[in-house]
Every structure is written in C-alpha cells, then in structure tokens.
Design a protein around this motif. Structure first.
Motif, short mmCIF file in Angstrom:
data_model
loop_
_atom_site.label_atom_id
_atom_site.label_comp_id
_atom_site.label_asym_id
_atom_site.label_seq_id
_atom_site.Cartn_x
_atom_site.Cartn_y
_atom_site.Cartn_z
N LEU A 36 37.37 -41.53 -20.01
CA LEU A 36 36.07 -40.88 -19.86
C LEU A 36 35.96 -40.16 -18.53
CD1 LEU A 36 33.77 -43.66 -21.38
CD2 LEU A 36 34.33 -41.43 -22.39
N LEU A 37 36.53 -40.74 -17.47
CA LEU A 37 36.49 -40.07 -16.17
C LEU A 37 37.29 -38.78 -16.20
CD1 LEU A 37 36.87 -43.15 -13.78
CD2 LEU A 37 34.84 -41.72 -14.10
N LYS A 38 38.41 -38.77 -16.90
CA LYS A 38 39.20 -37.55 -17.03
C LYS A 38 38.42 -36.49 -17.82
CE LYS A 38 43.81 -39.59 -16.75
NZ LYS A 38 45.09 -39.82 -17.48
N LYS A 39 37.74 -36.92 -18.90
CA LYS A 39 36.94 -35.97 -19.69
C LYS A 39 35.79 -35.39 -18.86
CE LYS A 39 37.90 -37.85 -24.27
NZ LYS A 39 37.31 -38.43 -25.51
N ALA A 40 35.16 -36.28 -18.05
CA ALA A 40 34.06 -35.79 -17.20
C ALA A 40 34.57 -34.78 -16.19
CB ALA A 40 33.40 -36.96 -16.50
N GLU A 45 35.43 -28.76 -14.62
CA GLU A 45 36.29 -27.58 -14.48
C GLU A 45 35.87 -26.48 -15.47
OE1 GLU A 45 38.45 -27.06 -12.16
OE2 GLU A 45 38.08 -29.05 -11.28
N LYS A 46 35.52 -26.88 -16.70
CA LYS A 46 35.07 -25.90 -17.68
C LYS A 46 33.76 -25.23 -17.24
CE LYS A 46 37.14 -28.14 -21.71
NZ LYS A 46 36.87 -28.82 -23.01
N ALA A 47 32.86 -26.06 -16.68
CA ALA A 47 31.58 -25.51 -16.21
C ALA A 47 31.81 -24.49 -15.10
CB ALA A 47 30.69 -26.65 -15.72
N LYS A 64 26.19 -31.20 -19.41
CA LYS A 64 25.54 -32.23 -20.23
C LYS A 64 26.57 -33.24 -20.76
CE LYS A 64 21.53 -29.55 -21.82
NZ LYS A 64 20.84 -28.95 -23.01
N ARG A 65 27.70 -32.69 -21.26
CA ARG A 65 28.76 -33.60 -21.75
C ARG A 65 29.31 -34.47 -20.61
NH1 ARG A 65 29.96 -28.97 -24.91
NH2 ARG A 65 31.53 -28.28 -23.40
N LYS A 66 29.38 -33.85 -19.44
CA LYS A 66 29.84 -34.65 -18.26
C LYS A 66 28.89 -35.81 -18.00
CE LYS A 66 28.92 -33.43 -14.05
NZ LYS A 66 28.40 -34.64 -13.39
N ARG A 67 27.58 -35.53 -18.12
CA ARG A 67 26.61 -36.60 -17.90
C ARG A 67 26.76 -37.70 -18.95
NH1 ARG A 67 21.85 -34.90 -15.19
NH2 ARG A 67 22.51 -33.75 -13.32
N LEU A 68 27.00 -37.33 -20.18
CA LEU A 68 27.19 -38.33 -21.23
C LEU A 68 28.41 -39.21 -20.95
CD1 LEU A 68 26.41 -36.18 -24.41
CD2 LEU A 68 24.98 -37.95 -23.39
#
Length: 218
Positions: A36-40, A45-47, A64-68
C-alpha cells in the motif's frame, strides 16, 4: 489424573500454535502495508505528472487514491498493534503458567520429601546412630582392657614400689660427696717469693730421718 498429566502439554502446544498464527498474520499485514505504501507513492508520482500536463482533475483523483491507501496503511498499523499486544499478553500468560507449574512441581517435590523423611523417621534414625555409637564404645573398652598376667597386677602395689624407687634415688643423691671448689690463686706481692708448702714438707721428713739415724747409731 490423566487429564492433569496430558493437559499441560496440550495447553503449551495450543499457546505455541497461537503465537505462530499471530506471527504469520503480523507478517502478512506488514507485507500488505509495504504494498500500500508503494501504491501511495506511485499515486503521488502520477499526480505530479498530471500536474505538469495541466490535468488538474486527474491529479486530484491520484491524490484521493493516495489518501485511501494511506487510510488502509493506518488501519493495518492498528491491526499490527493489536496483534503485538495479543502476542505480549499471550507470552506473559505462558511465562506465568510455566512459573506456576514450576512452583507447583517444587511444592509437590518438597511435600514428597517431607513425607519420606518425617520427624518419626528422623528420631528413629538418631536412636539407631546413638545405639551403634554406644555399642562401638563398649567394644573399644573391651578391646583395651588388660588380659593375661597384666590383668593381675595391683595398681596400689605398683605405685608403692615406684615411691620406694624414688626415695632410694633421692637418698643416693644426698650421699654423693660434694665437689670441691678450686682453690683461689694466691696473690704474691712484687719482690717476694711465694712460699712452697711442698718443699717445707720434704725438709721436715729429712730432719726426722736424720734424728732416727742418730738414735740408731747410739
């Protein structure tokens, strides 16, 4: 009885199995947390890329996805804390149980020892030791007693004979002549010849011999 005998290993096995299960769950949660930390981080980076491309809407969706993901990471962290807490409690309970079992075993061993060596047995053993000691003392006295001709000697007669010997020894010492002390040297004054007693004695003998010869001649 058999329940008590086989109950302890079963309980210990259950405790160990529970600890193993908690460890496995903790490892699984930690792996999920890393993912999850890698996805956040990837959403961040995408943002950034969408921001450079002036795509504000897409950038906000990434945040938003990072916050989730971060919320899930926080939730997993709470789960991990609960598991750690459960493991600590379980390990403490296991240590307490082992301590109580050890104390119970020690108390049972002490009770068995006290039962095996009660006060009556101790008193009986001490009586036997005292009796054996007294018997050995009597045996030693019997072996040291005089036998044969020496057993007929009268101690009073022997002491009287010893006193006679001591008296005879003392009397012999008293009858011995006292040793004469050496004569002190005669101090002769300067210029005078010392008198010689031996020469005077020889002169007197010669005078007596001459007188005797004169009488025989008459």
């Amino acid at each position: 009885m058999f329940t008590r005998i086989f109950g302890k290993p079963k309980q210990e096995t259950n405790a160990l199995a529970t600890l193993d299960k908690l460890n496995e769950t903790l490892e699984m949660l930690e792996k999920k947390e890393k993912v999850l930390l890698k996805k956040a981080a990837s959403e961040v980076e995408k943002a950034k890329e969408f921001t450079r491309a002036k795509n504000k809407r897409a950038a906000i969706q990434c945040l938003k996805r990072k916050r989730l993901y971060e919320q899930q990471v926080e939730q997993l962290g709470n789960f991990e804390l609960r598991i750690h807490d459960q493991m600590i409690l379980l390990e403490g309970a296991k240590a307490t149980t082992e301590t109580v079992d050890a104390l119970r075993t020690g108390a049972a061993a002490m009770k068995a020892m006290q039962k095996a060596t009660n006060i009556d047995d101790v008193d009986k053993t001490m009586d036997e030791i005292n009796e054996q000691t007294e018997n050995m003392k009597q045996i030693q006295e019997a072996l040291s007693a005089p036998i044969g001709a020496s057993a007929d000697f009268d101690e009073d007669e022997l002491e009287a004979e010893l006193e006679e010997l001591e008296g005879a020894e003392l009397e012999e010492q008293l009858l011995q002549p006292a040793t004469t002390a050496p004569a002190a040297p005669v101090q002769v004054a300067a210029g005078k010849q010392p008198v010689r007693p031996a020469a005077r004695k020889n002169t007197e003998e010669e005078d007596e011999l001459a007188a005797l010869q004169a009488e025989m001649a008459l």
